[in-house]
Design a protein around this motif. Sequence first.
Motif, PDB file in Angstrom:
ATOM      1  N   VAL A 199      -1.710  -1.455  -0.923  1.00  0.00           N
ATOM      2  CA  VAL A 199      -2.571  -2.029  -1.933  1.00  0.00           C
ATOM      3  C   VAL A 199      -1.775  -2.304  -3.210  1.00  0.00           C
ATOM      4  O   VAL A 199      -2.066  -3.251  -3.916  1.00  0.00           O
ATOM      5  N   GLU A 200      -0.749  -1.498  -3.490  1.00  0.00           N
ATOM      6  CA  GLU A 200       0.053  -1.708  -4.690  1.00  0.00           C
ATOM      7  C   GLU A 200       0.734  -3.066  -4.676  1.00  0.00           C
ATOM      8  O   GLU A 200       0.792  -3.735  -5.707  1.00  0.00           O
ATOM      9  N   LEU A 201       1.247  -3.487  -3.527  1.00  0.00           N
ATOM     10  CA  LEU A 201       1.878  -4.798  -3.413  1.00  0.00           C
ATOM     11  C   LEU A 201       0.869  -5.895  -3.738  1.00  0.00           C
ATOM     12  O   LEU A 201       1.155  -6.813  -4.497  1.00  0.00           O
ATOM     13  N   ALA A 202      -0.327  -5.768  -3.195  1.00  0.00           N
ATOM     14  CA  ALA A 202      -1.377  -6.754  -3.463  1.00  0.00           C
ATOM     15  C   ALA A 202      -1.737  -6.787  -4.940  1.00  0.00           C
ATOM     16  O   ALA A 202      -1.975  -7.853  -5.511  1.00  0.00           O
ATOM     17  N   MET A 203      -1.766  -5.630  -5.577  1.00  0.00           N
ATOM     18  CA  MET A 203      -2.141  -5.556  -6.991  1.00  0.00           C
ATOM     19  C   MET A 203      -1.121  -6.256  -7.882  1.00  0.00           C
ATOM     20  O   MET A 203      -1.446  -6.710  -8.970  1.00  0.00           O
ATOM     21  N   ALA A 204       0.110  -6.366  -7.417  1.00  0.00           N
ATOM     22  CA  ALA A 204       1.156  -7.028  -8.194  1.00  0.00           C
ATOM     23  C   ALA A 204       1.076  -8.547  -8.071  1.00  0.00           C
ATOM     24  O   ALA A 204       1.883  -9.253  -8.662  1.00  0.00           O
ATOM     25  N   GLN A 205       0.097  -9.041  -7.326  1.00  0.00           N
ATOM     26  CA  GLN A 205      -0.063 -10.471  -7.088  1.00  0.00           C
ATOM     27  C   GLN A 205      -1.390 -10.953  -7.675  1.00  0.00           C
ATOM     28  O   GLN A 205      -2.390 -11.056  -6.967  1.00  0.00           O
ATOM     29  N   PRO A 206      -1.458 -11.278  -8.957  1.00  0.00           N
ATOM     30  CA  PRO A 206      -2.732 -11.655  -9.569  1.00  0.00           C
ATOM     31  C   PRO A 206      -3.333 -12.937  -8.997  1.00  0.00           C
ATOM     32  O   PRO A 206      -4.524 -13.176  -9.137  1.00  0.00           O
ATOM     33  N   GLY A 207      -2.525 -13.746  -8.319  1.00  0.00           N
ATOM     34  CA  GLY A 207      -3.027 -14.976  -7.721  1.00  0.00           C
ATOM     35  C   GLY A 207      -3.505 -14.801  -6.288  1.00  0.00           C
ATOM     36  O   GLY A 207      -3.890 -15.769  -5.633  1.00  0.00           O
ATOM     37  N   LEU A 208      -3.510 -13.574  -5.804  1.00  0.00           N
ATOM     38  CA  LEU A 208      -3.888 -13.293  -4.419  1.00  0.00           C
ATOM     39  C   LEU A 208      -5.317 -13.761  -4.136  1.00  0.00           C
ATOM     40  O   LEU A 208      -6.230 -13.502  -4.910  1.00  0.00           O
ATOM     41  N   GLU A 209      -5.486 -14.465  -3.008  1.00  0.00           N
ATOM     42  CA  GLU A 209      -6.801 -14.963  -2.628  1.00  0.00           C
ATOM     43  C   GLU A 209      -7.409 -14.218  -1.448  1.00  0.00           C
ATOM     44  O   GLU A 209      -8.608 -14.301  -1.226  1.00  0.00           O
ATOM     45  N   ARG A 210      -6.587 -13.502  -0.674  1.00  0.00           N
ATOM     46  CA  ARG A 210      -7.089 -12.765   0.489  1.00  0.00           C
ATOM     47  C   ARG A 210      -6.554 -11.346   0.484  1.00  0.00           C
ATOM     48  O   ARG A 210      -5.360 -11.128   0.325  1.00  0.00           O
ATOM     49  N   LEU A 211      -7.470 -10.399   0.696  1.00  0.00           N
ATOM     50  CA  LEU A 211      -7.082  -8.996   0.827  1.00  0.00           C
ATOM     51  C   LEU A 211      -7.836  -8.418   2.007  1.00  0.00           C
ATOM     52  O   LEU A 211      -9.065  -8.402   2.025  1.00  0.00           O
ATOM     53  N   ARG A 212      -7.092  -7.959   2.983  1.00  0.00           N
ATOM     54  CA  ARG A 212      -7.695  -7.381   4.182  1.00  0.00           C
ATOM     55  C   ARG A 212      -7.087  -5.999   4.400  1.00  0.00           C
ATOM     56  O   ARG A 212      -5.944  -5.893   4.817  1.00  0.00           O
ATOM     57  N   ILE A 213      -7.881  -4.986   4.098  1.00  0.00           N
ATOM     58  CA  ILE A 213      -7.422  -3.611   4.314  1.00  0.00           C
ATOM     59  C   ILE A 213      -8.341  -2.901   5.297  1.00  0.00           C
ATOM     60  O   ILE A 213      -8.451  -1.684   5.298  1.00  0.00           O
ATOM     61  N   GLY A 214      -8.998  -3.677   6.134  1.00  0.00           N
ATOM     62  CA  GLY A 214      -9.954  -3.140   7.085  1.00  0.00           C
ATOM     63  C   GLY A 214      -9.387  -2.048   7.973  1.00  0.00           C
ATOM     64  O   GLY A 214      -8.205  -2.056   8.334  1.00  0.00           O
ATOM     65  N   ASP A 215     -10.253  -1.092   8.288  1.00  0.00           N
ATOM     66  CA  ASP A 215      -9.948   0.033   9.168  1.00  0.00           C
ATOM     67  C   ASP A 215      -8.818   0.905   8.654  1.00  0.00           C
ATOM     68  O   ASP A 215      -8.157   1.591   9.430  1.00  0.00           O
ATOM     69  N   ASN A 216      -8.607   0.894   7.356  1.00  0.00           N
ATOM     70  CA  ASN A 216      -7.589   1.748   6.750  1.00  0.00           C
ATOM     71  C   ASN A 216      -8.305   2.815   5.919  1.00  0.00           C
ATOM     72  O   ASN A 216      -8.705   2.580   4.791  1.00  0.00           O
TER      73      ASN A 216
END
Length: 151
Positions: free
Chosen positions: A1-18
Amino acid sequence: VELAMAQPGLERLRIGDNRTVSPEAMLAAASSMPKLKDLCLRGTRATDEVVAAFVARCPDLQFLDVSDCAALTNISRVSALTELQELRLARCAAAATPELISSLTSLKKLQVLDLSYCVAVTNQAIQDIAGAFRALTWVSLANCKQVMDSG
């Protein structure tokens, strides 16, 4: 999730079943991804507060999957997501209430609605869906035991 948080332009986040991602980490992620359009929290430890945070900070969400999130009980704020096209609530029995379904009638772009295994879904809720969602193309009511032939 930290990597995703460093990407303010991120449009998709899938952390399902985690189940290792904490609700606190999800809350932090919600505040750092304002452009998010696609969010999968299926089978995570997401809470009502986490869903509310994503709704408040990611108003352009088009896809939301919170299926199998056992801690959810009140996600009515989802009705504020006017761009939402797909909502998956399978096995969210405590959250998928007739009141929630009625509140979703403001989602005019909703095309996909998954209410599988949501035991509180009733015939009246189905009538609300039928009358409100003109864009709806796919609905799952698998194992919704209160949905009957009549009504």
